[in-house]
Write a protein that holds these residues in place. Sequence first.
Motif, PDB file in Angstrom:
ATOM      1  N   PHE A  31       0.820  -1.205   0.000  1.00 27.10           N
ATOM      2  CA  PHE A  31       0.000   0.000   0.000  1.00 27.10           C
ATOM      3  C   PHE A  31       0.862   1.268   0.000  1.00 27.10           C
ATOM      4  O   PHE A  31       0.456   2.305  -0.488  1.00 27.10           O
ATOM      5  N   TYR A  32       2.034   1.181   0.611  1.00 27.15           N
ATOM      6  CA  TYR A  32       2.692   2.384   1.115  1.00 27.15           C
ATOM      7  C   TYR A  32       3.770   2.948   0.198  1.00 27.15           C
ATOM      8  O   TYR A  32       4.935   2.998   0.543  1.00 27.15           O
ATOM      9  N   ASP A  33       3.348   3.397  -1.000  1.00 27.02           N
ATOM     10  CA  ASP A  33       4.200   4.334  -1.722  1.00 27.02           C
ATOM     11  C   ASP A  33       3.861   5.726  -1.188  1.00 27.02           C
ATOM     12  O   ASP A  33       3.158   5.855  -0.178  1.00 27.02           O
ATOM     13  N   GLN A  34       4.341   6.768  -1.826  1.00 24.55           N
ATOM     14  CA  GLN A  34       4.079   8.115  -1.306  1.00 24.55           C
ATOM     15  C   GLN A  34       2.584   8.409  -1.252  1.00 24.55           C
ATOM     16  O   GLN A  34       2.072   8.918  -0.254  1.00 24.55           O
ATOM     17  N   LEU A  57      -2.573   8.862   1.714  1.00 24.37           N
ATOM     18  CA  LEU A  57      -3.957   8.416   1.902  1.00 24.37           C
ATOM     19  C   LEU A  57      -4.171   7.878   3.309  1.00 24.37           C
ATOM     20  O   LEU A  57      -5.220   8.120   3.928  1.00 24.37           O
ATOM     21  N   PHE A  58      -3.178   7.135   3.833  1.00 28.07           N
ATOM     22  CA  PHE A  58      -3.348   6.621   5.198  1.00 28.07           C
ATOM     23  C   PHE A  58      -3.425   7.775   6.203  1.00 28.07           C
ATOM     24  O   PHE A  58      -4.209   7.719   7.155  1.00 28.07           O
ATOM     25  N   ASP A  59      -2.606   8.801   5.998  1.00 30.76           N
ATOM     26  CA  ASP A  59      -2.699   9.968   6.877  1.00 30.76           C
ATOM     27  C   ASP A  59      -4.106  10.567   6.829  1.00 30.76           C
ATOM     28  O   ASP A  59      -4.635  11.008   7.864  1.00 30.76           O
ATOM     29  N   ARG A  60      -4.713  10.584   5.652  1.00 32.31           N
ATOM     30  CA  ARG A  60      -6.079  11.103   5.537  1.00 32.31           C
ATOM     31  C   ARG A  60      -7.084  10.182   6.226  1.00 32.31           C
ATOM     32  O   ARG A  60      -8.067  10.655   6.809  1.00 32.31           O
ATOM     33  N   ILE A  61      -6.841   8.870   6.167  1.00 31.88           N
ATOM     34  CA  ILE A  61      -7.729   7.925   6.845  1.00 31.88           C
ATOM     35  C   ILE A  61      -7.809   8.231   8.333  1.00 31.88           C
ATOM     36  O   ILE A  61      -8.888   8.175   8.942  1.00 31.88           O
ATOM     37  N   THR A  62      -6.674   8.553   8.941  1.00 33.28           N
ATOM     38  CA  THR A  62      -6.653   8.803  10.383  1.00 33.28           C
ATOM     39  C   THR A  62      -7.486  10.015  10.777  1.00 33.28           C
ATOM     40  O   THR A  62      -7.788  10.201  11.958  1.00 33.28           O
ATOM     41  N   ASP A  87      13.042   0.330  12.572  1.00 36.94           N
ATOM     42  CA  ASP A  87      12.187   0.234  11.393  1.00 36.94           C
ATOM     43  C   ASP A  87      12.954  -0.463  10.287  1.00 36.94           C
ATOM     44  O   ASP A  87      14.192  -0.450  10.262  1.00 36.94           O
ATOM     45  N   ILE A  88      12.214  -1.062   9.360  1.00 32.69           N
ATOM     46  CA  ILE A  88      12.847  -1.796   8.255  1.00 32.69           C
ATOM     47  C   ILE A  88      13.287  -0.861   7.132  1.00 32.69           C
ATOM     48  O   ILE A  88      14.169  -1.193   6.347  1.00 32.69           O
ATOM     49  N   SER A  89      12.673   0.331   7.048  1.00 35.03           N
ATOM     50  CA  SER A  89      12.993   1.285   5.998  1.00 35.03           C
ATOM     51  C   SER A  89      14.082   2.238   6.472  1.00 35.03           C
ATOM     52  O   SER A  89      13.850   3.095   7.330  1.00 35.03           O
ATOM     53  N   VAL A 120     -11.973   7.406   1.343  1.00 33.48           N
ATOM     54  CA  VAL A 120     -10.517   7.482   1.474  1.00 33.48           C
ATOM     55  C   VAL A 120      -9.920   6.080   1.631  1.00 33.48           C
ATOM     56  O   VAL A 120      -8.903   5.751   1.012  1.00 33.48           O
ATOM     57  N   THR A 121     -10.549   5.244   2.466  1.00 36.94           N
ATOM     58  CA  THR A 121     -10.033   3.886   2.652  1.00 36.94           C
ATOM     59  C   THR A 121     -10.141   3.088   1.362  1.00 36.94           C
ATOM     60  O   THR A 121      -9.266   2.272   1.044  1.00 36.94           O
ATOM     61  N   ALA A 122     -11.196   3.319   0.604  1.00 38.02           N
ATOM     62  CA  ALA A 122     -11.331   2.644  -0.688  1.00 38.02           C
ATOM     63  C   ALA A 122     -10.174   3.019  -1.606  1.00 38.02           C
ATOM     64  O   ALA A 122      -9.569   2.152  -2.257  1.00 38.02           O
ATOM     65  N   ALA A 123      -9.846   4.303  -1.665  1.00 39.47           N
ATOM     66  CA  ALA A 123      -8.726   4.741  -2.503  1.00 39.47           C
ATOM     67  C   ALA A 123      -7.413   4.143  -2.016  1.00 39.47           C
ATOM     68  O   ALA A 123      -6.549   3.763  -2.821  1.00 39.47           O
ATOM     69  N   PHE A 124      -7.266   4.050  -0.712  1.00 31.51           N
ATOM     70  CA  PHE A 124      -6.063   3.462  -0.124  1.00 31.51           C
ATOM     71  C   PHE A 124      -5.936   1.990  -0.517  1.00 31.51           C
ATOM     72  O   PHE A 124      -4.854   1.525  -0.907  1.00 31.51           O
ATOM     73  N   ASN A 125      -7.024   1.252  -0.438  1.00 32.11           N
ATOM     74  CA  ASN A 125      -7.005  -0.164  -0.793  1.00 32.11           C
ATOM     75  C   ASN A 125      -6.691  -0.342  -2.281  1.00 32.11           C
ATOM     76  O   ASN A 125      -5.837  -1.149  -2.670  1.00 32.11           O
ATOM     77  N   LEU A 126      -7.348   0.429  -3.132  1.00 33.22           N
ATOM     78  CA  LEU A 126      -7.120   0.333  -4.570  1.00 33.22           C
ATOM     79  C   LEU A 126      -5.708   0.764  -4.955  1.00 33.22           C
ATOM     80  O   LEU A 126      -5.189   0.349  -6.008  1.00 33.22           O
ATOM     81  N   ASN A 127      -5.073   1.559  -4.112  1.00 39.25           N
ATOM     82  CA  ASN A 127      -3.740   2.045  -4.448  1.00 39.25           C
ATOM     83  C   ASN A 127      -2.727   0.919  -4.602  1.00 39.25           C
ATOM     84  O   ASN A 127      -1.744   1.046  -5.332  1.00 39.25           O
ATOM     85  N   VAL A 128      -2.974  -0.220  -3.936  1.00 37.86           N
ATOM     86  CA  VAL A 128      -2.027  -1.325  -4.081  1.00 37.86           C
ATOM     87  C   VAL A 128      -1.953  -1.795  -5.532  1.00 37.86           C
ATOM     88  O   VAL A 128      -0.878  -2.198  -6.014  1.00 37.86           O
ATOM     89  N   LEU A 129      -3.062  -1.700  -6.253  1.00 34.09           N
ATOM     90  CA  LEU A 129      -3.048  -2.077  -7.666  1.00 34.09           C
ATOM     91  C   LEU A 129      -2.280  -1.055  -8.502  1.00 34.09           C
ATOM     92  O   LEU A 129      -1.563  -1.416  -9.446  1.00 34.09           O
ATOM     93  N   HIS A 130      -2.424   0.225  -8.162  1.00 31.28           N
ATOM     94  CA  HIS A 130      -1.641   1.259  -8.845  1.00 31.28           C
ATOM     95  C   HIS A 130      -0.146   1.048  -8.613  1.00 31.28           C
ATOM     96  O   HIS A 130       0.663   1.223  -9.531  1.00 31.28           O
ATOM     97  N   VAL A 131       0.218   0.673  -7.391  1.00 29.85           N
ATOM     98  CA  VAL A 131       1.629   0.426  -7.078  1.00 29.85           C
ATOM     99  C   VAL A 131       2.162  -0.730  -7.925  1.00 29.85           C
ATOM    100  O   VAL A 131       3.257  -0.653  -8.501  1.00 29.85           O
ATOM    101  N   ILE A 132       1.408  -1.811  -8.003  1.00 32.95           N
ATOM    102  CA  ILE A 132       1.840  -2.969  -8.786  1.00 32.95           C
ATOM    103  C   ILE A 132       1.970  -2.593 -10.265  1.00 32.95           C
ATOM    104  O   ILE A 132       2.948  -2.967 -10.933  1.00 32.95           O
ATOM    105  N   ASN A 133       1.012  -1.839 -10.771  1.00 31.21           N
ATOM    106  CA  ASN A 133       1.094  -1.417 -12.176  1.00 31.21           C
ATOM    107  C   ASN A 133       2.350  -0.591 -12.437  1.00 31.21           C
ATOM    108  O   ASN A 133       3.032  -0.794 -13.446  1.00 31.21           O
ATOM    109  N   ARG A 134       2.642   0.316 -11.545  1.00 26.95           N
ATOM    110  CA  ARG A 134       3.786   1.205 -11.755  1.00 26.95           C
ATOM    111  C   ARG A 134       5.116   0.489 -11.547  1.00 26.95           C
ATOM    112  O   ARG A 134       6.015   0.561 -12.389  1.00 26.95           O
ATOM    113  N   VAL A 135       5.249  -0.216 -10.431  1.00 26.15           N
ATOM    114  CA  VAL A 135       6.539  -0.803 -10.075  1.00 26.15           C
ATOM    115  C   VAL A 135       6.848  -2.037 -10.919  1.00 26.15           C
ATOM    116  O   VAL A 135       7.989  -2.241 -11.345  1.00 26.15           O
ATOM    117  N   LEU A 136       5.832  -2.849 -11.181  1.00 19.93           N
ATOM    118  CA  LEU A 136       6.051  -4.103 -11.904  1.00 19.93           C
ATOM    119  C   LEU A 136       5.614  -4.021 -13.361  1.00 19.93           C
ATOM    120  O   LEU A 136       5.606  -5.032 -14.064  1.00 19.93           O
TER     121      LEU A 136
END
Length: 331
Positions: free
Chosen positions: A48-51, A56-61, A121-123, A223-239
């Motif tokens: 989920f966690y590109d920029q 989006l997660f900050d907005r969820i909170t 942290d791992i990052s 907002v949570t819906a956009a956050f969840n869908l973002n994982v697909l955007h990440v896969i499209n971009r990175v892979l």
Amino acid sequence: MTDAASSPDQAGDDLAFFIDLEPQDSDMMAEVVEGLSATPKGLSPKYFYDQRGSELFDRITMVPEYYVGRTEIALLRQIGAELAADIGPDATVIEYGSGASVKIRTLLDALEKPHLYAGVDISRTFLLESCRALKADYPDLPIGAICADFTRPFEIPAELFGDHWRLAFFPGSTIGNFTPDQAVDVLKAIRSELRPDDSLLIGVDLKKDRDVLERAYDDSQGVTAAFNLNVLHVINRVLQADIPVENFSHRAVYNEEKGRVEMHLVAEEAVSFTIGGHDFSLEKGETIHTENSHKYSEEEFNALAARAGFKPHRIWIDDNRLFSVRLMRAV
């Protein structure tokens, strides 16, 4: 178990120490292909966690339905004096999942003259940025950074922490993202860095009404819906994949039997796509399971923590019985 370097690497004059245990980067392609080849299909929430995902997660909170962050912060502010009395002066604070957030500042402000703060942290980049931001706000507090996968046991030079009482801090109900068996392993990894009678301060979400839980993970603003869908955007971009994101929707359901909120991506029609030469297809209505958030009763979490070597000392619950902050002792 990974061995630390014999002496801490210096990350500049701003930090007391920096130890890089060089946690292995996961193979995103292999994990995504494996997850989408499984039955049922699934993806790791860490993607989920590109920029944009972090924003989006900050907005969820901040959405009205999502009670977790603001309830935990309010509890930490409310119990500050009690925490200080329980923990005492000169404690070493070790935060798992380091963050330059209001939660660690609230804790540090409450404690009496903490001896040291160590972020884990791992990052590497995020860790150093977070610890340096904290150092700017607490110039008199020694602050160090440990780059490690905190879900696995690791060793650090004992002289860094000395004989000071250690307080592990694991906020945000992050423990709920793991299955109960995985959560035990994570707590065992934290326990491995503590001595008998050292403490763990942990945020744990509570079981509650289904409607409250499902609205918290499917807010009216989307907002949570956009956050969840973002994982697909990440896969499209990175892979360099071609997933038709517009053909998926977000679903959050409370699985009462397993005591967890599950997030899924639902194919609104039959879809096909390719990732790294691998072909995938979903039927209409088929889902990709992206995240779990386990909720616990007081007794359930005490039993789980006992398997990892912790016993309850104090528990604080907000007036609406939404969330708990627990002080556990290592046994």
